[in-house]
Scaffold this motif. Structure first.
Motif, mmCIF file in Angstrom:
data_model
loop_
_atom_site.group_PDB
_atom_site.id
_atom_site.type_symbol
_atom_site.label_atom_id
_atom_site.label_comp_id
_atom_site.label_asym_id
_atom_site.label_seq_id
_atom_site.Cartn_x
_atom_site.Cartn_y
_atom_site.Cartn_z
ATOM 1 N N ARG A 61 5.266 -0.182 -10.819
ATOM 2 C CA ARG A 61 3.844 0.145 -10.701
ATOM 3 C C ARG A 61 2.979 -1.085 -10.410
ATOM 4 N NH1 ARG A 61 2.129 3.041 -15.660
ATOM 5 N NH2 ARG A 61 2.767 1.068 -16.555
ATOM 6 N N ASP A 62 3.163 -2.158 -11.144
ATOM 7 C CA ASP A 62 2.294 -3.328 -10.985
ATOM 8 C C ASP A 62 2.419 -3.970 -9.603
ATOM 9 O OD1 ASP A 62 1.289 -2.972 -13.520
ATOM 10 O OD2 ASP A 62 2.676 -4.406 -14.449
ATOM 11 N N ILE A 63 3.638 -4.095 -9.101
ATOM 12 C CA ILE A 63 3.806 -4.718 -7.784
ATOM 13 C C ILE A 63 3.281 -3.797 -6.681
ATOM 14 C CG2 ILE A 63 6.174 -3.961 -7.349
ATOM 15 C CD1 ILE A 63 6.603 -6.826 -6.166
ATOM 16 N N LEU A 64 3.432 -2.485 -6.845
ATOM 17 C CA LEU A 64 2.863 -1.555 -5.862
ATOM 18 C C LEU A 64 1.337 -1.629 -5.882
ATOM 19 C CD1 LEU A 64 5.173 1.566 -6.291
ATOM 20 C CD2 LEU A 64 5.053 0.065 -4.305
ATOM 21 N N GLN A 65 0.772 -1.746 -7.072
ATOM 22 C CA GLN A 65 -0.689 -1.862 -7.215
ATOM 23 C C GLN A 65 -1.186 -3.118 -6.506
ATOM 24 O OE1 GLN A 65 -2.377 0.450 -9.317
ATOM 25 N NE2 GLN A 65 -4.330 -0.353 -8.626
ATOM 26 N N THR A 66 -0.483 -4.213 -6.671
ATOM 27 C CA THR A 66 -0.860 -5.464 -6.009
ATOM 28 C C THR A 66 -0.770 -5.328 -4.489
ATOM 29 O OG1 THR A 66 -0.064 -6.717 -7.916
ATOM 30 C CG2 THR A 66 -0.317 -7.926 -5.845
ATOM 31 N N GLN A 67 0.302 -4.717 -4.000
ATOM 32 C CA GLN A 67 0.486 -4.547 -2.557
ATOM 33 C C GLN A 67 -0.513 -3.560 -1.961
ATOM 34 O OE1 GLN A 67 2.577 -6.215 -0.457
ATOM 35 N NE2 GLN A 67 2.990 -7.508 -2.225
ATOM 36 N N ALA A 68 -0.957 -2.586 -2.765
ATOM 37 C CA ALA A 68 -1.906 -1.584 -2.266
ATOM 38 C C ALA A 68 -3.256 -2.205 -1.929
ATOM 39 C CB ALA A 68 -2.079 -0.467 -3.290
ATOM 40 N N ALA A 69 -3.606 -3.324 -2.559
ATOM 41 C CA ALA A 69 -4.884 -3.983 -2.265
ATOM 42 C C ALA A 69 -4.941 -4.434 -0.814
ATOM 43 C CB ALA A 69 -5.087 -5.169 -3.202
ATOM 44 N N ASP A 70 -3.836 -4.987 -0.293
ATOM 45 C CA ASP A 70 -3.780 -5.430 1.100
ATOM 46 C C ASP A 70 -3.369 -4.295 2.026
ATOM 47 O OD1 ASP A 70 -4.464 -7.977 0.328
ATOM 48 O OD2 ASP A 70 -2.382 -8.639 0.163
ATOM 49 N N CYS A 71 -2.455 -3.465 1.566
ATOM 50 C CA CYS A 71 -1.904 -2.349 2.347
ATOM 51 C C CYS A 71 -1.419 -2.825 3.712
ATOM 52 C CB CYS A 71 -2.919 -1.220 2.497
ATOM 53 S SG CYS A 71 -2.157 0.353 2.969
ATOM 54 N N ALA A 72 -0.681 -3.921 3.724
ATOM 55 C CA ALA A 72 -0.175 -4.496 4.965
ATOM 56 C C ALA A 72 1.320 -4.222 5.086
ATOM 57 C CB ALA A 72 -0.429 -5.993 4.986
ATOM 58 N N ASN A 73 1.705 -3.692 6.226
ATOM 59 C CA ASN A 73 3.110 -3.414 6.473
ATOM 60 C C ASN A 73 3.837 -4.726 6.762
ATOM 61 O OD1 ASN A 73 5.466 -1.942 6.892
ATOM 62 N ND2 ASN A 73 5.079 -1.755 9.069
ATOM 63 N N PRO A 74 4.934 -5.023 6.029
ATOM 64 C CA PRO A 74 5.643 -6.270 6.266
ATOM 65 C C PRO A 74 6.437 -6.279 7.566
ATOM 66 C CG PRO A 74 6.782 -4.980 4.607
ATOM 67 C CD PRO A 74 5.518 -4.253 4.936
ATOM 68 N N GLY A 75 6.584 -5.139 8.230
ATOM 69 C CA GLY A 75 7.308 -5.089 9.500
ATOM 70 C C GLY A 75 8.786 -4.840 9.352
ATOM 71 N N HIS A 76 9.264 -4.749 8.143
ATOM 72 C CA HIS A 76 10.681 -4.477 7.901
ATOM 73 C C HIS A 76 10.814 -3.813 6.536
ATOM 74 C CE1 HIS A 76 10.661 -7.851 5.082
ATOM 75 N NE2 HIS A 76 9.977 -8.511 6.005
ATOM 76 N N ARG A 77 12.000 -3.317 6.265
ATOM 77 C CA ARG A 77 12.254 -2.723 4.944
ATOM 78 C C ARG A 77 12.130 -3.813 3.897
ATOM 79 N NH1 ARG A 77 16.188 2.060 5.488
ATOM 80 N NH2 ARG A 77 16.360 1.809 3.251
ATOM 81 N N THR A 78 11.538 -3.456 2.794
ATOM 82 C CA THR A 78 11.374 -4.429 1.722
ATOM 83 C C THR A 78 11.537 -3.728 0.386
ATOM 84 O OG1 THR A 78 9.945 -6.166 0.852
ATOM 85 C CG2 THR A 78 8.862 -4.169 1.577
ATOM 86 N N ARG A 79 11.820 -4.490 -0.625
ATOM 87 C CA ARG A 79 11.941 -3.926 -1.973
ATOM 88 C C ARG A 79 10.705 -4.317 -2.758
ATOM 89 N NH1 ARG A 79 15.516 -1.273 -4.831
ATOM 90 N NH2 ARG A 79 17.197 -1.558 -3.376
ATOM 91 N N LEU A 80 10.027 -3.296 -3.276
ATOM 92 C CA LEU A 80 8.878 -3.501 -4.147
ATOM 93 C C LEU A 80 9.228 -2.865 -5.481
ATOM 94 C CD1 LEU A 80 5.890 -2.690 -1.745
ATOM 95 C CD2 LEU A 80 6.797 -4.928 -2.382
ATOM 96 N N GLY A 81 9.417 -3.696 -6.474
ATOM 97 C CA GLY A 81 9.919 -3.191 -7.748
ATOM 98 C C GLY A 81 11.352 -2.728 -7.555
ATOM 99 N N VAL A 82 11.630 -1.492 -7.914
ATOM 100 C CA VAL A 82 12.987 -0.966 -7.716
ATOM 101 C C VAL A 82 13.095 -0.141 -6.451
ATOM 102 C CG1 VAL A 82 13.489 -0.929 -10.194
ATOM 103 C CG2 VAL A 82 12.610 1.133 -9.099
ATOM 104 N N TYR A 83 11.971 0.127 -5.780
ATOM 105 C CA TYR A 83 11.968 1.008 -4.610
ATOM 106 C C TYR A 83 12.189 0.237 -3.316
ATOM 107 C CZ TYR A 83 9.667 4.023 -7.986
ATOM 108 O OH TYR A 83 9.366 4.752 -9.107
#
Length: 191
Positions: free
Chosen positions: A108-130
């Motif tokens: 949850r916390d890392i997704l919350q942090t990433q949601a502020a920018d909402c920028a696609n990294p351009g490749h598959r990435t792991r955020l938390g366990v997902y």
């Protein structure tokens, strides 16, 4: 005169092969349960989840068969019952959605942090366990696409900080949102 009473029924000692065999089965069952817990928490792929459920079922059946032999022949309660107890506890945890809840709490916390920018990294990435396959802004929110289990739909998490998404419910075509946790929603996109 002392009369000695001896027991005609002597307790059989549990053979070492039985202890080793049940230990191996228990270890394999525990390993499969842990792997499946991770797959369920991380929303892993459906085929791998099926294989792990089948492995637990087959190993559990073998452990139950040998466990019955151990109970009836050797009175080895601990070695005979440990595998069914592990499987039972695991099934209760899955029934109560503990793997999914654990995955969300860890991510949850890392997704919350990433949601502020909402920028696609351009490749598959792991955020938390997902494993996140794509991030995009849509309908006023930030959508995180997770690895899908079906070929004709995508799913994931959506963050709407200011207002609810435009459509709540299961989509017939397009995208549908379901309330999840606070400003977070689960979404399914039919293609």
């Amino acid at each position: 005169m002392l009369i000695s009473v001896s027991s005609t029924a002597t307790a059989r000692r549990t053979p070492s092969w039985f202890v080793l065999w049940m230990g191996l089965l228990t270890a394999l069952i525990l390993l499969c349960c842990l792997a499946l817990f991770w797959q369920l928490a991380a929303e892993g792929t459906f085929p791998l989840e099926v294989v792990l459920w089948l492995a637990i079922g087959v190993l559990g059946a073998v452990a139950l068969l040998f466990g019955l032999v151990g109970l009836l022949r050797y009175r080895a309660f601990f070695y005979s019952l440990i595998s069914p107890v592990i499987i039972g506890v695991f099934v209760v945890l899955v029934w109560q959605n503990v793997p999914e809840t654990t995955g969300w709490k860890l991510s949850r916390d890392i997704l919350q942090t990433q949601a502020a920018d909402c920028a696609n990294p351009g490749h598959r990435t792991r955020l938390g366990v997902y494993t996140i396959t794509f991030i995009t802004r849509r309908d006023g929110g930030c959508l995180f696409y997770t690895q899908g289990t079906e070929t004709n739909s995508s799913r994931g998490f959506a963050y709407f900080p200011n207002a609810a998404p435009p459509y709540i419910g299961t989509p017939t075509s397009g995208i549908g949102y379901e309330p999840f946790h606070g400003n977070w929603y689960r979404f399914t996109e039919e293609s």
